[in-house]
Design a protein around this motif. Structure first.
Motif, PDB file in Angstrom:
ATOM      1  N   ILE A 263       0.855  -1.197   0.000  1.00  0.00           N
ATOM      2  CA  ILE A 263       0.000   0.000   0.000  1.00  0.00           C
ATOM      3  C   ILE A 263       0.889   1.246   0.000  1.00  0.00           C
ATOM      4  O   ILE A 263       0.663   2.195  -0.758  1.00  0.00           O
ATOM      5  N   ALA A 264       1.925   1.221   0.839  1.00  0.00           N
ATOM      6  CA  ALA A 264       2.862   2.350   0.896  1.00  0.00           C
ATOM      7  C   ALA A 264       3.578   2.519  -0.448  1.00  0.00           C
ATOM      8  O   ALA A 264       3.787   3.637  -0.915  1.00  0.00           O
ATOM      9  N   ARG A 265       3.890   1.401  -1.082  1.00  0.00           N
ATOM     10  CA  ARG A 265       4.625   1.432  -2.345  1.00  0.00           C
ATOM     11  C   ARG A 265       3.885   2.224  -3.426  1.00  0.00           C
ATOM     12  O   ARG A 265       4.487   2.998  -4.164  1.00  0.00           O
ATOM     13  N   PHE A 266       2.572   2.020  -3.526  1.00  0.00           N
ATOM     14  CA  PHE A 266       1.806   2.666  -4.604  1.00  0.00           C
ATOM     15  C   PHE A 266       1.041   3.911  -4.122  1.00  0.00           C
ATOM     16  O   PHE A 266       0.299   4.510  -4.898  1.00  0.00           O
ATOM     17  N   TYR A 267       1.218   4.284  -2.856  1.00  0.00           N
ATOM     18  CA  TYR A 267       0.412   5.364  -2.265  1.00  0.00           C
ATOM     19  C   TYR A 267       0.513   6.678  -3.043  1.00  0.00           C
ATOM     20  O   TYR A 267      -0.491   7.261  -3.451  1.00  0.00           O
ATOM     21  N   ASP A 268       1.745   7.140  -3.276  1.00  0.00           N
ATOM     22  CA  ASP A 268       1.916   8.448  -3.932  1.00  0.00           C
ATOM     23  C   ASP A 268       1.379   8.426  -5.356  1.00  0.00           C
ATOM     24  O   ASP A 268       0.752   9.383  -5.804  1.00  0.00           O
ATOM     25  N   LEU A 269       1.633   7.339  -6.062  1.00  0.00           N
ATOM     26  CA  LEU A 269       1.166   7.213  -7.441  1.00  0.00           C
ATOM     27  C   LEU A 269      -0.355   7.384  -7.506  1.00  0.00           C
ATOM     28  O   LEU A 269      -0.874   8.141  -8.322  1.00  0.00           O
ATOM     29  N   VAL A 270      -1.054   6.691  -6.609  1.00  0.00           N
ATOM     30  CA  VAL A 270      -2.517   6.728  -6.618  1.00  0.00           C
ATOM     31  C   VAL A 270      -3.043   8.094  -6.167  1.00  0.00           C
ATOM     32  O   VAL A 270      -3.827   8.733  -6.858  1.00  0.00           O
ATOM     33  N   TYR A 271      -2.559   8.560  -5.001  1.00  0.00           N
ATOM     34  CA  TYR A 271      -3.189   9.765  -4.435  1.00  0.00           C
ATOM     35  C   TYR A 271      -2.720  11.062  -5.064  1.00  0.00           C
ATOM     36  O   TYR A 271      -3.458  12.047  -5.030  1.00  0.00           O
ATOM     37  N   ASP A 272      -1.523  11.064  -5.684  1.00  0.00           N
ATOM     38  CA  ASP A 272      -1.147  12.264  -6.443  1.00  0.00           C
ATOM     39  C   ASP A 272      -2.152  12.470  -7.567  1.00  0.00           C
ATOM     40  O   ASP A 272      -2.436  13.589  -7.962  1.00  0.00           O
ATOM     41  N   LYS A 273      -2.707  11.368  -8.060  1.00  0.00           N
ATOM     42  CA  LYS A 273      -3.681  11.484  -9.143  1.00  0.00           C
ATOM     43  C   LYS A 273      -5.098  11.760  -8.627  1.00  0.00           C
ATOM     44  O   LYS A 273      -5.807  12.583  -9.180  1.00  0.00           O
TER      45      LYS A 273
ATOM     46  N   ASP B 249     -10.615   1.810  -9.234  1.00  0.00           N
ATOM     47  CA  ASP B 249     -10.605   3.275  -9.097  1.00  0.00           C
ATOM     48  C   ASP B 249      -9.261   3.885  -9.447  1.00  0.00           C
ATOM     49  O   ASP B 249      -9.076   5.089  -9.381  1.00  0.00           O
ATOM     50  N   PHE B 250      -8.312   3.040  -9.831  1.00  0.00           N
ATOM     51  CA  PHE B 250      -7.031   3.570 -10.309  1.00  0.00           C
ATOM     52  C   PHE B 250      -6.383   2.565 -11.257  1.00  0.00           C
ATOM     53  O   PHE B 250      -6.351   1.367 -10.983  1.00  0.00           O
ATOM     54  N   GLU B 251      -5.869   3.104 -12.359  1.00  0.00           N
ATOM     55  CA  GLU B 251      -5.085   2.295 -13.292  1.00  0.00           C
ATOM     56  C   GLU B 251      -3.982   3.175 -13.831  1.00  0.00           C
ATOM     57  O   GLU B 251      -4.252   4.303 -14.233  1.00  0.00           O
ATOM     58  N   GLY B 252      -2.748   2.702 -13.831  1.00  0.00           N
ATOM     59  CA  GLY B 252      -1.676   3.548 -14.354  1.00  0.00           C
ATOM     60  C   GLY B 252      -0.374   2.776 -14.464  1.00  0.00           C
ATOM     61  O   GLY B 252      -0.313   1.575 -14.179  1.00  0.00           O
ATOM     62  N   ALA B 253       0.668   3.505 -14.890  1.00  0.00           N
ATOM     63  CA  ALA B 253       1.998   2.905 -15.000  1.00  0.00           C
ATOM     64  C   ALA B 253       2.832   3.393 -13.823  1.00  0.00           C
ATOM     65  O   ALA B 253       2.854   4.588 -13.539  1.00  0.00           O
ATOM     66  N   TYR B 254       3.470   2.471 -13.109  1.00  0.00           N
ATOM     67  CA  TYR B 254       4.297   2.907 -11.971  1.00  0.00           C
ATOM     68  C   TYR B 254       5.770   3.008 -12.345  1.00  0.00           C
ATOM     69  O   TYR B 254       6.583   3.578 -11.612  1.00  0.00           O
ATOM     70  N   ALA B 255       6.107   2.415 -13.527  1.00  0.00           N
ATOM     71  CA  ALA B 255       7.464   2.505 -14.082  1.00  0.00           C
ATOM     72  C   ALA B 255       7.290   2.266 -15.581  1.00  0.00           C
ATOM     73  O   ALA B 255       6.228   1.775 -16.002  1.00  0.00           O
ATOM     74  N   PRO B 256       8.299   2.602 -16.397  1.00  0.00           N
ATOM     75  CA  PRO B 256       8.116   2.403 -17.839  1.00  0.00           C
ATOM     76  C   PRO B 256       7.736   0.945 -18.155  1.00  0.00           C
ATOM     77  O   PRO B 256       8.434   0.018 -17.747  1.00  0.00           O
ATOM     78  N   GLY B 257       6.586   0.775 -18.785  1.00  0.00           N
ATOM     79  CA  GLY B 257       6.135  -0.568 -19.193  1.00  0.00           C
ATOM     80  C   GLY B 257       5.532  -1.403 -18.074  1.00  0.00           C
ATOM     81  O   GLY B 257       5.107  -2.536 -18.303  1.00  0.00           O
ATOM     82  N   GLU B 258       5.496  -0.895 -16.838  1.00  0.00           N
ATOM     83  CA  GLU B 258       4.946  -1.658 -15.704  1.00  0.00           C
ATOM     84  C   GLU B 258       3.628  -1.036 -15.236  1.00  0.00           C
ATOM     85  O   GLU B 258       3.578   0.150 -14.918  1.00  0.00           O
ATOM     86  N   LYS B 259       2.592  -1.871 -15.175  1.00  0.00           N
ATOM     87  CA  LYS B 259       1.264  -1.339 -14.857  1.00  0.00           C
ATOM     88  C   LYS B 259       0.803  -1.724 -13.459  1.00  0.00           C
ATOM     89  O   LYS B 259       1.206  -2.758 -12.929  1.00  0.00           O
ATOM     90  N   VAL B 260      -0.104  -0.930 -12.919  1.00  0.00           N
ATOM     91  CA  VAL B 260      -0.725  -1.254 -11.624  1.00  0.00           C
ATOM     92  C   VAL B 260      -2.194  -0.828 -11.658  1.00  0.00           C
ATOM     93  O   VAL B 260      -2.562   0.158 -12.287  1.00  0.00           O
TER      94      VAL B 260
END
Ligand code: SAM
Length: 252
Positions: free
Chosen positions: A11-21, A159-170
């Protein structure tokens, strides 16, 4: 808060990616302004990964942070200079103990929803009160309960879909069931992500306590804090039937 309720590593790993959006656009400017306007040291309780903290520090704020989740504090420490790490600690707000008094204490983005029992909420308010300077301000926010979500819950909502690194999706998927009598939402949060051609997933069950307007007023009245104002959004508008947020401002 039980061990199982601390934020897990994924959860901590993807937190900024999700909530910045999905969140930063709403609350960032407002809280940063409050931090920068403070005329003395500031404490963020439930500082998380430092969505506000890191920028405030860069802008010269005398800011400190505590959080109960070691995973979140670890992420925050990765983002700041080593010589500033003394400013953040793993601590439970219900037992807050810092050898300093603050002009402003903030608990942004639903920190109090993690305090399920009234006893925990009152303890947190007491510890916060004791760490404020006379005249100091405490600000926290909660969501206005949505009757439709309480009655229907949430089923398999991406409620969230995106790339967390080039070519890597979450991708993040939410399930939720509300218990109106206990004012608790039981949430399951699932992440599915790719990593070097493989797919991984992990999920987490946790509870969120929802609050009603007059409950907040009664709760503050039971503490030593004085309620100054409850705003209904981050444009400083009054509460209205359309409000989605309770932004609660209290004073010592
Ligand atoms: C939704 S996050 C908000 C983080 C940050 N304030 C932000 O706006 O991004 C809620 C945070 O509260 C923390 N938290 C929950 N219960 C807590 C407690 N009893 N004491 C301190 N922090 C707590 C969680 O670990 C989590 O990092």
């Amino acid at each position: 808060l039980k061990e199982s309720e601390k934020y897990p590593e994924f959860i901590a790993r993807f937190y900024d990616l999700v909530y910045d959006k999905i969140r930063t656009g709403a609350d960032h400017h407002w809280y940063l302004k409050k931090i920068n306007e403070a005329r003395g040291p500031v404490l963020e309780v439930g500082v998380g990964t430092g969505r506000f903290f890191t920028e405030a520090l860069n802008q010269g704020a005398d800011i400190y942070g505590i959080d109960i989740s070691p995973s979140m504090i670890e992420k925050l420490k990765e983002k700041i200079n080593k010589n500033q790490c003394h400013r953040v600690q793993v601590q439970d707000v219900t037992k807050l103990e810092i050898n300093r008094k603050f002009e402003l204490i903030i608990a942004p983005f639903r920190v109090f929803s993690h305090l399920i029992e009234i006893d925990e909420q009152l303890k947190a308010l007491d510890r916060i009160y004791k760490h404020l300077k006379p005249g100091g301000i405490f600000i926290f926010d909660l969501y206005v309960p949505d009757p439709k979500m309480i009655s229907e819950g949430i089923t398999e909502l991406t409620d969230f879909e995106g790339a967390y690194a080039p070519g890597e999706k979450v991708r993040r998927i939410i399930n939720m069931k509300a218990d109106i009598v206990n004012q608790i939402s039981k949430v399951n949060m699932k992440f599915i992500w790719t990593e070097k051609g493989k797919e991984y997933s992990a999920d987490w069950d946790f509870k969120m306590r929802f609050y009603f307007r007059y409950e907040i007023e009664h709760l503050i009245a039971r503490s030593e804090l004085k309620l100054e104002k409850i705003y209904g959004n981050f444009n400083d508008n009054e509460l209205s039937p359309d409000s989605k947020e309770f932004i609660v401002v209290c004073r010592k």
